[in-house]
Scaffold this motif. Structure first.
Motif, PDB file in Angstrom:
ATOM      1  N   ASP A 161       0.867  -1.166   0.000  1.00 43.51           N
ATOM      2  CA  ASP A 161       0.000   0.000   0.000  1.00 43.51           C
ATOM      3  C   ASP A 161       0.905   1.218   0.000  1.00 43.51           C
ATOM      4  OD1 ASP A 161      -2.400  -1.415   0.172  1.00 43.51           O
ATOM      5  OD2 ASP A 161      -2.304  -1.491   2.359  1.00 43.51           O
ATOM      6  N   ILE A 162       0.610   2.197  -0.848  1.00 46.81           N
ATOM      7  CA  ILE A 162       1.408   3.411  -0.941  1.00 46.81           C
ATOM      8  C   ILE A 162       0.934   4.382   0.138  1.00 46.81           C
ATOM      9  CG2 ILE A 162       2.181   5.261  -2.461  1.00 46.81           C
ATOM     10  CD1 ILE A 162       2.867   2.329  -3.366  1.00 46.81           C
ATOM     11  N   LEU A 163       1.885   5.020   0.823  1.00 49.50           N
ATOM     12  CA  LEU A 163       1.580   5.918   1.932  1.00 49.50           C
ATOM     13  C   LEU A 163       1.967   7.351   1.601  1.00 49.50           C
ATOM     14  CD1 LEU A 163       3.119   3.690   4.734  1.00 49.50           C
ATOM     15  CD2 LEU A 163       0.755   3.748   3.972  1.00 49.50           C
ATOM     16  N   GLN A 164       1.282   8.296   2.233  1.00 46.05           N
ATOM     17  CA  GLN A 164       1.678   9.696   2.123  1.00 46.05           C
ATOM     18  C   GLN A 164       2.819   9.947   3.102  1.00 46.05           C
ATOM     19  OE1 GLN A 164      -1.894  11.888   2.906  1.00 46.05           O
ATOM     20  NE2 GLN A 164      -2.535  11.801   0.773  1.00 46.05           N
ATOM     21  N   VAL A 165       3.739  10.850   2.729  1.00 44.27           N
ATOM     22  CA  VAL A 165       4.926  11.113   3.534  1.00 44.27           C
ATOM     23  C   VAL A 165       4.943  12.574   3.955  1.00 44.27           C
ATOM     24  CG1 VAL A 165       7.441  11.118   3.556  1.00 44.27           C
ATOM     25  CG2 VAL A 165       6.232   9.373   2.268  1.00 44.27           C
ATOM     26  N   ALA A 166       5.183  12.820   5.242  1.00 43.34           N
ATOM     27  CA  ALA A 166       5.414  14.175   5.728  1.00 43.34           C
ATOM     28  C   ALA A 166       6.834  14.546   5.327  1.00 43.34           C
ATOM     29  CB  ALA A 166       5.247  14.243   7.239  1.00 43.34           C
ATOM     30  N   ARG A 167       7.020  15.676   4.696  1.00 41.42           N
ATOM     31  CA  ARG A 167       8.331  16.038   4.160  1.00 41.42           C
ATOM     32  C   ARG A 167       9.172  16.906   5.093  1.00 41.42           C
ATOM     33  NH1 ARG A 167       9.379  12.435   0.228  1.00 41.42           N
ATOM     34  NH2 ARG A 167       7.596  12.255  -1.128  1.00 41.42           N
ATOM     35  N   HIS A 168       8.686  17.189   6.298  1.00 44.24           N
ATOM     36  CA  HIS A 168       9.487  17.983   7.227  1.00 44.24           C
ATOM     37  C   HIS A 168      10.471  17.051   7.953  1.00 44.24           C
ATOM     38  CE1 HIS A 168       6.817  16.466  10.387  1.00 44.24           C
ATOM     39  NE2 HIS A 168       5.836  16.785   9.556  1.00 44.24           N
ATOM     40  N   PRO A 169      11.587  17.567   8.441  1.00 43.06           N
ATOM     41  CA  PRO A 169      12.588  16.702   9.084  1.00 43.06           C
ATOM     42  C   PRO A 169      12.034  15.948  10.287  1.00 43.06           C
ATOM     43  CG  PRO A 169      13.496  18.875   8.686  1.00 43.06           C
ATOM     44  CD  PRO A 169      12.017  18.958   8.393  1.00 43.06           C
ATOM     45  N   ILE A 172      16.233  12.623  15.193  1.00 47.22           N
ATOM     46  CA  ILE A 172      16.546  11.737  16.313  1.00 47.22           C
ATOM     47  C   ILE A 172      17.986  12.025  16.724  1.00 47.22           C
ATOM     48  CG2 ILE A 172      14.961   9.905  15.626  1.00 47.22           C
ATOM     49  CD1 ILE A 172      17.392   8.360  14.580  1.00 47.22           C
ATOM     50  N   ILE A 173      18.351  11.639  17.923  1.00 47.02           N
ATOM     51  CA  ILE A 173      19.725  11.802  18.399  1.00 47.02           C
ATOM     52  C   ILE A 173      20.437  10.470  18.224  1.00 47.02           C
ATOM     53  CG2 ILE A 173      21.187  12.357  20.375  1.00 47.02           C
ATOM     54  CD1 ILE A 173      19.541  14.728  19.618  1.00 47.02           C
ATOM     55  N   GLU A 174      21.576  10.509  17.541  1.00 45.68           N
ATOM     56  CA  GLU A 174      22.356   9.298  17.352  1.00 45.68           C
ATOM     57  C   GLU A 174      23.208   9.038  18.582  1.00 45.68           C
ATOM     58  OE1 GLU A 174      25.612   7.334  14.298  1.00 45.68           O
ATOM     59  OE2 GLU A 174      25.321   9.487  14.310  1.00 45.68           O
ATOM     60  N   ILE A 192      20.199  13.370  13.687  1.00 48.62           N
ATOM     61  CA  ILE A 192      20.093  12.743  12.371  1.00 48.62           C
ATOM     62  C   ILE A 192      18.676  12.961  11.862  1.00 48.62           C
ATOM     63  CG2 ILE A 192      20.122  10.540  11.133  1.00 48.62           C
ATOM     64  CD1 ILE A 192      22.141   9.553  13.172  1.00 48.62           C
ATOM     65  N   ASP A 193      18.552  13.372  10.607  1.00 50.29           N
ATOM     66  CA  ASP A 193      17.249  13.543   9.983  1.00 50.29           C
ATOM     67  C   ASP A 193      16.901  12.241   9.262  1.00 50.29           C
ATOM     68  OD1 ASP A 193      14.974  14.251   8.609  1.00 50.29           O
ATOM     69  OD2 ASP A 193      15.924  15.854   7.445  1.00 50.29           O
ATOM     70  N   LEU A 194      15.880  11.531   9.752  1.00 51.05           N
ATOM     71  CA  LEU A 194      15.477  10.271   9.133  1.00 51.05           C
ATOM     72  C   LEU A 194      15.029  10.460   7.686  1.00 51.05           C
ATOM     73  CD1 LEU A 194      13.577   8.361  11.958  1.00 51.05           C
ATOM     74  CD2 LEU A 194      15.855   7.922  11.045  1.00 51.05           C
ATOM     75  N   ASN A 195      14.475  11.610   7.347  1.00 48.90           N
ATOM     76  CA  ASN A 195      14.084  11.844   5.959  1.00 48.90           C
ATOM     77  C   ASN A 195      15.290  11.808   5.029  1.00 48.90           C
ATOM     78  OD1 ASN A 195      11.326  12.045   6.243  1.00 48.90           O
ATOM     79  ND2 ASN A 195      11.367  14.229   6.649  1.00 48.90           N
ATOM     80  N   GLN A 196      16.442  12.336   5.477  1.00 51.49           N
ATOM     81  CA  GLN A 196      17.637  12.300   4.636  1.00 51.49           C
ATOM     82  C   GLN A 196      18.130  10.880   4.426  1.00 51.49           C
ATOM     83  OE1 GLN A 196      20.536  14.945   6.371  1.00 51.49           O
ATOM     84  NE2 GLN A 196      19.719  16.709   5.285  1.00 51.49           N
TER      85      GLN A 196
END
Length: 157
Positions: free
Chosen positions: A5-13, A16-18, A39-43
């Motif tokens: 199933d295709i999901l919508q993605v929030a594009r804001h960062p 999390i802290i590594e 760390i930005d999980l979106n990146q």
């Protein structure tokens, strides 16, 4: 069969802290409090945001080795990557999405499940198929319930 199933993605960062201290999978050792950079999980998951989408796996055809992608996992799928032998891909086969490993056998390409209980598909025998993207990451849930609570799905028509 594993479908998606295709999901919508929030594009804001999503920050999390590594933790800079490695987390051993064997016998635990005493660790100090080490915090690394944010760390930005979106990146990581969506390096090409205009060409990447998230999909939820439905089914068990990919839950065997080497991918071990279980039912309910979230996948980052990159449409900008050229599908190659060995890649796990999302393909549209006869109007239905499926998740399989792309393999070249001789001159033919096949969609091959990682779970041996499911049958591979010879793409040369199909009327129509299209690879929609290459799966680059899988997010699985180790404690049941939370991932499904926070991610809603919608089907593409």
């Amino acid at each position: 069969m594993a479908t998606v199933d295709i999901l919508q993605v929030a594009r804001h960062p999503v920050w999390i802290i590594e933790c800079e201290t490695p987390v051993p999978a064997g016998f635990p050792s005493p660790a100090q409090d080490h915090h690394g950079p944010k760390i930005d999980l979106n990146q990581i998951l969506l390096p090409h945001p205009d060409c990447t989408y998230l999909a939820r796996v439905n089914g068990t055809s990919m839950d065997g080795p080497p991918s071990h992608i279980p039912d309910g996992a979230l996948l980052a799928v990159d449409c900008s990557l050229k599908p190659e032998h060995g890649h796990v891909v999302v393909a549209a086969v006869d109007g239905e999405f499926t998740l399989k490993r792309l393999e070249k056998r001789g001159k033919d390409f096949w969609l091959v499940p990682d779970n041996p209980a499911h049958q591979p598909v010879d793409l040369g025998l199909l009327g129509h198929f299209e690879v929609w993207g290459v799966a680059t990451h899988a997010v699985i849930e180790l404690i049941n319930g939370k991932l499904h609570e926070h991610v809603r799905t919608r089907r593409l028509q």
